[in-house]
Every structure is written in structure tokens, then in C-alpha cells.
Motif scaffolding. Structure first.
Motif, PDB file in Angstrom:
ATOM      1  N   VAL A 166       0.816  -1.197   0.000  1.00  0.00           N
ATOM      2  CA  VAL A 166       0.000   0.000   0.000  1.00  0.00           C
ATOM      3  C   VAL A 166       0.856   1.255   0.000  1.00  0.00           C
ATOM      4  CG1 VAL A 166      -1.906   1.179   1.140  1.00  0.00           C
ATOM      5  CG2 VAL A 166      -1.745  -1.290   1.227  1.00  0.00           C
ATOM      6  N   GLY A 167       2.048   1.168   0.607  1.00  0.00           N
ATOM      7  CA  GLY A 167       2.961   2.301   0.542  1.00  0.00           C
ATOM      8  C   GLY A 167       3.461   2.531  -0.865  1.00  0.00           C
ATOM      9  N   GLY A 168       3.442   1.467  -1.709  1.00  0.00           N
ATOM     10  CA  GLY A 168       3.884   1.609  -3.092  1.00  0.00           C
ATOM     11  C   GLY A 168       3.102   2.666  -3.835  1.00  0.00           C
ATOM     12  N   PRO A 169       1.759   2.552  -3.881  1.00  0.00           N
ATOM     13  CA  PRO A 169       0.986   3.608  -4.533  1.00  0.00           C
ATOM     14  C   PRO A 169       1.175   4.979  -3.897  1.00  0.00           C
ATOM     15  CG  PRO A 169      -0.340   1.638  -4.261  1.00  0.00           C
ATOM     16  CD  PRO A 169       0.935   1.391  -3.515  1.00  0.00           C
ATOM     17  N   LEU A 170       1.332   5.014  -2.575  1.00  0.00           N
ATOM     18  CA  LEU A 170       1.537   6.294  -1.899  1.00  0.00           C
ATOM     19  C   LEU A 170       2.859   6.923  -2.314  1.00  0.00           C
ATOM     20  CD1 LEU A 170       0.785   8.413   0.185  1.00  0.00           C
ATOM     21  CD2 LEU A 170       1.748   6.929   1.957  1.00  0.00           C
ATOM     22  N   VAL A 171       3.937   6.135  -2.252  1.00  0.00           N
ATOM     23  CA  VAL A 171       5.257   6.626  -2.653  1.00  0.00           C
ATOM     24  C   VAL A 171       5.269   6.939  -4.146  1.00  0.00           C
ATOM     25  CG1 VAL A 171       7.690   6.003  -2.892  1.00  0.00           C
ATOM     26  CG2 VAL A 171       6.463   5.428  -0.794  1.00  0.00           C
ATOM     27  N   GLY A 172       4.676   6.018  -4.937  1.00  0.00           N
ATOM     28  CA  GLY A 172       4.647   6.229  -6.375  1.00  0.00           C
ATOM     29  C   GLY A 172       3.897   7.492  -6.748  1.00  0.00           C
ATOM     30  N   GLY A 173       2.790   7.753  -6.049  1.00  0.00           N
ATOM     31  CA  GLY A 173       2.030   8.969  -6.333  1.00  0.00           C
ATOM     32  C   GLY A 173       2.817  10.223  -6.006  1.00  0.00           C
ATOM     33  N   ALA A 174       3.483  10.229  -4.846  1.00  0.00           N
ATOM     34  CA  ALA A 174       4.256  11.404  -4.445  1.00  0.00           C
ATOM     35  C   ALA A 174       5.420  11.655  -5.402  1.00  0.00           C
ATOM     36  CB  ALA A 174       4.773  11.217  -3.020  1.00  0.00           C
ATOM     37  N   ILE A 175       6.117  10.587  -5.779  1.00  0.00           N
ATOM     38  CA  ILE A 175       7.257  10.749  -6.691  1.00  0.00           C
ATOM     39  C   ILE A 175       6.790  11.161  -8.078  1.00  0.00           C
ATOM     40  CG2 ILE A 175       9.140   9.520  -7.857  1.00  0.00           C
ATOM     41  CD1 ILE A 175       9.461   7.820  -5.363  1.00  0.00           C
ATOM     42  N   THR A 176       5.708  10.546  -8.545  1.00  0.00           N
ATOM     43  CA  THR A 176       5.193  10.867  -9.881  1.00  0.00           C
ATOM     44  C   THR A 176       4.764  12.327  -9.972  1.00  0.00           C
ATOM     45  OG1 THR A 176       4.460   8.587 -10.233  1.00  0.00           O
ATOM     46  CG2 THR A 176       3.457  10.284 -11.603  1.00  0.00           C
ATOM     47  N   ASP A 177       4.039  12.789  -8.962  1.00  0.00           N
ATOM     48  CA  ASP A 177       3.596  14.184  -8.975  1.00  0.00           C
ATOM     49  C   ASP A 177       4.753  15.154  -8.766  1.00  0.00           C
ATOM     50  OD1 ASP A 177       0.988  13.465  -9.409  1.00  0.00           O
ATOM     51  OD2 ASP A 177       0.411  13.549  -7.300  1.00  0.00           O
ATOM     52  N   LEU A 296      -6.640 -12.614  -5.445  1.00  0.00           N
ATOM     53  CA  LEU A 296      -7.474 -11.623  -4.771  1.00  0.00           C
ATOM     54  C   LEU A 296      -6.663 -10.386  -4.379  1.00  0.00           C
ATOM     55  CD1 LEU A 296      -9.519 -14.030  -2.485  1.00  0.00           C
ATOM     56  CD2 LEU A 296     -10.421 -12.687  -4.386  1.00  0.00           C
ATOM     57  N   LEU A 297      -5.437 -10.614  -3.943  1.00  0.00           N
ATOM     58  CA  LEU A 297      -4.600  -9.503  -3.485  1.00  0.00           C
ATOM     59  C   LEU A 297      -4.370  -8.498  -4.605  1.00  0.00           C
ATOM     60  CD1 LEU A 297      -2.782  -8.284  -1.267  1.00  0.00           C
ATOM     61  CD2 LEU A 297      -0.916  -9.605  -2.244  1.00  0.00           C
ATOM     62  N   TYR A 298      -3.849  -8.978  -5.733  1.00  0.00           N
ATOM     63  CA  TYR A 298      -3.524  -8.037  -6.793  1.00  0.00           C
ATOM     64  C   TYR A 298      -4.713  -7.693  -7.669  1.00  0.00           C
ATOM     65  CZ  TYR A 298       1.247  -6.968  -5.973  1.00  0.00           C
ATOM     66  OH  TYR A 298       2.378  -6.436  -5.431  1.00  0.00           O
ATOM     67  N   GLY A 299      -5.749  -8.527  -7.612  1.00  0.00           N
ATOM     68  CA  GLY A 299      -6.968  -8.150  -8.297  1.00  0.00           C
ATOM     69  C   GLY A 299      -7.650  -6.968  -7.643  1.00  0.00           C
ATOM     70  N   SER A 300      -7.245  -6.651  -6.415  1.00  0.00           N
ATOM     71  CA  SER A 300      -7.830  -5.507  -5.707  1.00  0.00           C
ATOM     72  C   SER A 300      -6.850  -4.346  -5.583  1.00  0.00           C
ATOM     73  CB  SER A 300      -8.306  -5.934  -4.312  1.00  0.00           C
ATOM     74  OG  SER A 300      -7.243  -6.507  -3.574  1.00  0.00           O
ATOM     75  N   VAL A 301      -5.626  -4.631  -5.152  1.00  0.00           N
ATOM     76  CA  VAL A 301      -4.660  -3.564  -4.856  1.00  0.00           C
ATOM     77  C   VAL A 301      -4.290  -2.769  -6.102  1.00  0.00           C
ATOM     78  CG1 VAL A 301      -2.308  -3.113  -4.082  1.00  0.00           C
ATOM     79  CG2 VAL A 301      -3.732  -4.730  -2.834  1.00  0.00           C
ATOM     80  N   VAL A 302      -4.110  -3.443  -7.229  1.00  0.00           N
ATOM     81  CA  VAL A 302      -3.671  -2.745  -8.436  1.00  0.00           C
ATOM     82  C   VAL A 302      -4.755  -1.809  -8.975  1.00  0.00           C
ATOM     83  CG1 VAL A 302      -3.043  -3.081 -10.864  1.00  0.00           C
ATOM     84  CG2 VAL A 302      -1.959  -4.465  -9.094  1.00  0.00           C
ATOM     85  N   PHE A 303      -6.045  -2.163  -8.784  1.00  0.00           N
ATOM     86  CA  PHE A 303      -7.111  -1.393  -9.408  1.00  0.00           C
ATOM     87  C   PHE A 303      -7.766  -0.366  -8.487  1.00  0.00           C
ATOM     88  CE2 PHE A 303      -6.642  -5.213 -11.949  1.00  0.00           C
ATOM     89  CZ  PHE A 303      -6.568  -4.664 -13.218  1.00  0.00           C
ATOM     90  N   MET A 304      -7.525  -0.465  -7.176  1.00  0.00           N
ATOM     91  CA  MET A 304      -8.097   0.540  -6.280  1.00  0.00           C
ATOM     92  C   MET A 304      -7.545   1.945  -6.540  1.00  0.00           C
ATOM     93  SD  MET A 304     -10.644  -0.152  -4.433  1.00  0.00           S
ATOM     94  CE  MET A 304     -10.593   1.353  -3.465  1.00  0.00           C
ATOM     95  N   PRO A 305      -6.225   2.133  -6.748  1.00  0.00           N
ATOM     96  CA  PRO A 305      -5.746   3.490  -7.049  1.00  0.00           C
ATOM     97  C   PRO A 305      -6.378   4.071  -8.304  1.00  0.00           C
ATOM     98  CG  PRO A 305      -3.910   2.058  -6.476  1.00  0.00           C
ATOM     99  CD  PRO A 305      -5.106   1.178  -6.622  1.00  0.00           C
ATOM    100  N   THR A 306      -6.578   3.217  -9.322  1.00  0.00           N
ATOM    101  CA  THR A 306      -7.209   3.692 -10.553  1.00  0.00           C
ATOM    102  C   THR A 306      -8.634   4.151 -10.282  1.00  0.00           C
ATOM    103  OG1 THR A 306      -5.867   2.170 -11.866  1.00  0.00           O
ATOM    104  CG2 THR A 306      -7.836   3.072 -12.914  1.00  0.00           C
ATOM    105  N   ARG A 318      -2.769  12.043  -3.844  1.00  0.00           N
ATOM    106  CA  ARG A 318      -3.965  11.965  -3.000  1.00  0.00           C
ATOM    107  C   ARG A 318      -4.572  10.566  -3.044  1.00  0.00           C
ATOM    108  NH1 ARG A 318      -9.257  16.065  -3.018  1.00  0.00           N
ATOM    109  NH2 ARG A 318     -10.209  15.180  -1.138  1.00  0.00           N
ATOM    110  N   ALA A 319      -4.556   9.937  -4.222  1.00  0.00           N
ATOM    111  CA  ALA A 319      -5.075   8.574  -4.318  1.00  0.00           C
ATOM    112  C   ALA A 319      -4.235   7.615  -3.487  1.00  0.00           C
ATOM    113  CB  ALA A 319      -5.097   8.123  -5.776  1.00  0.00           C
ATOM    114  N   GLY A 320      -2.917   7.831  -3.469  1.00  0.00           N
ATOM    115  CA  GLY A 320      -2.058   6.992  -2.634  1.00  0.00           C
ATOM    116  C   GLY A 320      -2.363   7.161  -1.162  1.00  0.00           C
ATOM    117  N   LEU A 321      -2.554   8.408  -0.726  1.00  0.00           N
ATOM    118  CA  LEU A 321      -2.913   8.662   0.669  1.00  0.00           C
ATOM    119  C   LEU A 321      -4.260   8.054   1.022  1.00  0.00           C
ATOM    120  CD1 LEU A 321      -1.791  12.391   0.977  1.00  0.00           C
ATOM    121  CD2 LEU A 321      -0.827  10.459   2.242  1.00  0.00           C
ATOM    122  N   ALA A 322      -5.158   8.015   0.041  1.00  0.00           N
ATOM    123  CA  ALA A 322      -6.497   7.487   0.293  1.00  0.00           C
ATOM    124  C   ALA A 322      -6.501   5.984   0.511  1.00  0.00           C
ATOM    125  CB  ALA A 322      -7.422   7.842  -0.872  1.00  0.00           C
ATOM    126  N   LEU A 323      -5.367   5.324   0.271  1.00  0.00           N
ATOM    127  CA  LEU A 323      -5.267   3.879   0.502  1.00  0.00           C
ATOM    128  C   LEU A 323      -4.864   3.545   1.936  1.00  0.00           C
ATOM    129  CD1 LEU A 323      -3.498   2.805  -2.802  1.00  0.00           C
ATOM    130  CD2 LEU A 323      -5.838   2.264  -2.149  1.00  0.00           C
TER     131      LEU A 323
END
Length: 494
Positions: A166-177, A296-306, A318-323
Motif C-alpha cells: 500500500v505504501g507503493g501507490p503512496l510513494v509512487g504517487g508522491a514521486i510521480t507528482d 485476490l490480493l492483486y486483483g484488488s490492490v492494483v485497481f483501487m488506485p485507478t 492523493r489517491a495513494g494517501l487514500a489507501l
């Protein structure tokens, strides 16, 4: 041939002749090095998902963007069991260091990619290195610490997995932005260098001393079989009709290759995946359950940020923080449940409870809607995180407890590789379902957000299947059962 047994900071290992050999590892520093490897591996499974919109806007290739995730998971899955075996022969530290170096160099190549095919190719190489970065630490940590601490240690690694997932999307979002998507790969370089340095000076586990040849034919067969399976789930019903020559041919090849792999492993002197593991009544159910859990794990985690980005028009950060509502329960429940289950020796109640919670979580995810307030989605994520926290590392520990000591590395590698295979299939399958919902042409964010809950519906029957598999798992001893050479012995505690 020698074998390693779990050791503590001041304990020693013993080979089959009874000769003691001292474990000279600096356990705290070695543990940090191994955990850093885990972080690198899992972060790069999830950090990319939230950056995909910017990646495709920069280098194109929107039609094949899911392969940026799938290629990595596929390569790491296909090589995981292989790394478990070669580390028996060449040493955990040596193989781990080579894998981290390969991962670090390929991370640079990912960041330098100028087209989608280049990025996908670099992700394949990165995934090959990543295959060792969760398997070897999981085995090595079991060898560094005594058996009575294994549940607590694996509970901690479960928390690390949750943090990275879950930190992946958060870190990825911050770095990407902030710095752009390329830096989600460049950031791996200093971490990889630190990981190699700590491992080189602190990890000193005795080698298992295996002298048999590595099962290269088995590795080739299983990689080819996994690739065929992933192509079926990725292309079927979208790029090609299910009844097309391409899909039928791939499906036949998949079955034939897996059959050939099983037959070869039965005859191989040093099999990549010993078929005797499946003679164990517990492992025969735990390993398929692990694959379903991965789906189930990646069928959910990968698509929730989207969903969060498209439904609420949020930035990647913000989407990363929302996780976070998913991330916190996963970490807390994983650590607490792992410690309590390890202390009591009773794992099955946690597994069954986790499966029931996941059923409820996917029912909730299937009913999220862009018109609902974010708090509803957050509640669903809380339930989802708690379910995975109850299951993830407890399944690993139960498989380790069910295995005979000589099969510890093979069982751990098989467990993690099969979970990785489930993850890859989950990403491909759920991505396929989403693509079929929204079509191949230009898609509005609103259409994507509305389609994702329909995809989550398919998680409900998968979670029910997981519950059925776990309900059939026989009771498995904690700790002492591993010292029994006969894996068919009747366990005495749940």
C-alpha cells in the motif's frame, strides 16, 4: 548433504552428520538487509500502478500498459522457486546479492526507457532479479531466528509486505507528482546499493551444502507453462476470441507444459519443486489456497488506485494517501495475528476468519460507486486490509510448519512463487475484465470508475473458494512439528 535449521543470534547450525557450524551473522543488520530486499521487490509490484496514466501519456502504449505490471510479476513468479533451489547450492547471501544487483541495474534501464516495449523488456529483467528478493529473505529469516519466534518474524514480514503493497501507490504517487514517473525506478538504486553493502558484511549463514545439479530443465518448463497461462488470461476474450486458434493453442500448450513439468519433477534428482510436497495433506491444500489469495490480493490492490483517481478526479499523491485505510489494518492485523498464532500454535482459526472477512470485503468493493462518498470505499478497504492481514503470513508459516526440515526452502519458495503466480493471473484476469468493460478505444475516467466495481464482483466467488480450501486444511503443529521427518504424521494442534 547438509541442511540448515532455524538459528538465533548466538546459535549454530548442524549438518546431517551432527557436526555443528556457527552462524556468524550480525542478525540485526542481516535482518535489515533482507527486509530491504523485500521492500524493493514488493514496492515495484505496486509502485507502478499509480503512475501508469503518466507513463502512457509520456511514452505511449496505452493498449499494453497492464504488461508493465504483469511482466514484472510474471518474471518474479517464474524464477522464485528456482532461486530457492540455487540458494541451497550456492548460498543465500551470494545469490541474494547477485539478484539485488540485477534488480538495481534493470531499475536504471526502466527509468531510461523511451517506449513501452523498452519499459516492458526492462521490467522483465527487473522481475527476474526480484524473484529472489522475497523468497530468499523469507527462508533466511527462518534460519536466522529460532522456531518459537518464526510466527512473530513472519508476522513482521507480513507487515513489511503490507507497508510496501500500500505504501507503493503512496510513494509512487508522491514521486510521480513531484519528480516524474522515471524516479519511481531511479529511487531503487541507492536502496539497492545499501542492501548489497549490509548483506555483504552482515549475512553469514552456512550453506546447505547441496551438491546435486540445479534443475534447469524444470525451470524452463515451468517458465514456459506460466507464460502460456498468463497469455491466455491476458489475451482471452479481448485480443482474441476464447475459441480462437491462438487462445486454444496457448491453453493446450499450458496444460502440456505443466504436465511435462510434473512428470519431469518426479524423475529429477534435485527437483525444482519436489512432488513429495503435494503428498503432504496440508500443503496439498495450502498451495492452491495461496494461489487464490494472490489473485485476490492483486486483483484488488492494483485497481483501487485507478478507481480513486478516476472516480474522484484525484492526483496520484492523493489517491495513494487514500489507501491508508487499507494499509493500516493490513499491517496491524498481520503483525498481531502472526504473533498470537505463533504463540498459541493455532493458525487455522485465523485463516478461516480471514477468508470470511475477505468475502465481506469483496461484497463491499463490488458496491462502491463514484456517486458514493469516499468513506464508503474507505470502509471497504479497512475490511479488505484486515482480511489479508489475517491470511498472508499465517499461510506461509503454516506451510513451513507442515514441511519437513529438508524441504523448508523448497516449501517456502513454492508458497511464495505460487502466490506470485496468483498475483500475476489476478492482474491479467481483472485487467482483462476491465478492458472488456470499457473497450479498447479512448475511455472517459467516469466509465473506468463505473467499470471497476463490476470487476470486483468476481472476487466474491474466488474468496468463497479460498474459504472452502482452507476449511479442508488439516490441523498443523506449530514449531515442534517441523522436527518430525515424516510429513505425513498426524498433527496434534490446530
Amino acid at each position: 548433504m547438509t541442511e540448515s535449521i532455524p538459528v538465533g543470534p548466538e546459535e549454530s547450525t548442524r549438518d546431517t552428520s551432527g557436526q555443528e557450524r556457527t552462524n556468524r551473522s550480525n542478525v540485526p543488520l542481516a535482518s535489515i538487509a533482507l527486509v530491504l530486499g523485500m521492500l524493493l521487490s514488493v514496492l515495484d509490484q505496486t509502485v507502478v500502478a499509480i503512475a501508469l496514466p503518466e507513463i502512457t501519456a509520456d511514452i505511449g502504449g496505452a493498449g499494453s500498459f497492464s504488461w508493465v505490471v504483469t511482466a514484472y510479476v510474471l518474471a518474479s513468479t517464474a524464477t522464485g522457486t528456482f532461486y530457492g533451489r540455487i540458494s541451497d547450492r550456492y548460498g543465500r547471501r551470494e545469490v541474494f546479492i547477485v539478484a539485488v544487483v540485477l534488480f538495481t541495474v534493470s531499475s536504471l534501464l526502466c527509468g531510461m526507457a523511451q517506449s513501452m516495449p523498452q519499459l516492458i523488456a526492462a521490467r522483465v529483467v527487473q522481475g527476474i532479479g526480484a524473484g529472489a528478493l522475497f523468497v530468499i529473505p523469507t527462508v533466511a529469516l527462518s534460519e536466522l531466528y529460532p522456531q518459537h519466534l518464526r510466527g512473530k518474524v513472519q508476522g513482521f514480514t507480513g507487515a513489511v509486505f503490507a507497508l510496501a503493497s500500500v505504501g507503493g501507490p503512496l510513494v509512487g504517487g508522491a514521486i510521480t507528482d513531484g519528480s516524474g514517473w522515471r524516479w519511481i525506478f531511479y529511487i531503487n538504486v541507492p536502496i539497492g546499493v545499501l542492501c548489497v553493502a549490509l548483506c555483504a558484511v552482515a549475512l553469514r549463514l552456512p550453506r546447505a551444502g547441496a551438491t546435486d545439479r540445479v534443475d534447469y530443465p524444470g525451470a524452463v518448463l515451468v517458465v514456459a507453462a506460466v507464460v502460456s497461462l498468463l497469455l491466455v488470461t491476458e489475451w482471452g476474450g479481448r485480443d482474441y476470441d476464447w475459441g480462437s486458434v491462438q487462445i486454444i493453442g496457448l491453453a493446450v500448450a499450458c496444460v502440456a507444459l505443466f504436465t511435462a513439468f510434473v512428470q519431469w519433477e518426479k524423475r529429477a534428482a534435485n527437483p525444482l519443486l519436489p512432488m513429495r510436497l503435494f503428498a503432504n495433506p496440508a500443503l496439498r491444500l495450502i498451495l492452491p489456497a495461496t494461489a487464490v489469495l494472490g489473485m485476490l490480493l492483486y486483483g484488488s490492490v492494483v485497481f483501487m488506485p485507478t478507481f480513486l483517481q478516476t472516480a474522484y478526479d484525484w492526483s496520484a499523491t492523493r489517491a495513494g494517501l487514500a489507501l491508508i485505510p487499507y494499509f493500516i489494518p493490513f499491517i496491524v492485523v498481520s503483525a498481531v495475528a502472526g504473533g498470537k498464532a505463533g504463540k498459541s500454535g493455532r493458525f487455522k482459526p485465523y485463516l478461516l476468519t480471514g477468508a470470511v472477512v475477505l468475502i465481506g470485503a469483496f461484497v463491499l468493493l463490488a458496491t462502491i460507486d463514484p456517486d458514493r462518498d469516499y468513506l464508503y470505499a474507505a470502509g471497504a478497504m479497512v475490511v479488505l486490509g484486515a482480511g489479508f492481514g489475517l491470511l498472508m503470513q499465517n499461510l506461509v508459516v503454516v506451510s513451513q510448519n507442515a514441511a519437513a526440515p529438508p524441504d523448508l526452502a523448497a516449501t517456502t519458495a513454492a508458497n511464495l512463487s505460487i502466490r506470485g503466480l496468483g498475483m500475476a493471473v489476478g492482474v491479467a484476469l481483472f485487467g482483462n475484465l476491465l478492458a472488456r468493460k470499457v473497450g479498447d478505444g479512448p475511455v472517459s475516467p467516469a466509465a473506468t470508475a463505473e467499470a471497476i466495481p463490476d470487476v470486483f464482483v468476481w472476487g466474491v466467488p474466488l474468496a468463497v473458494l479460498l474459504l472452502l480450501l482452507l476449511a479442508l486444511v488439516p490441523r498443523v503443529d506449530a514449531g515442534p512439528a517441523q522436527e518430525k521427518p515424516d510429513t505425513e504424521a498426524e498433527p496434534s494442534t490446530a
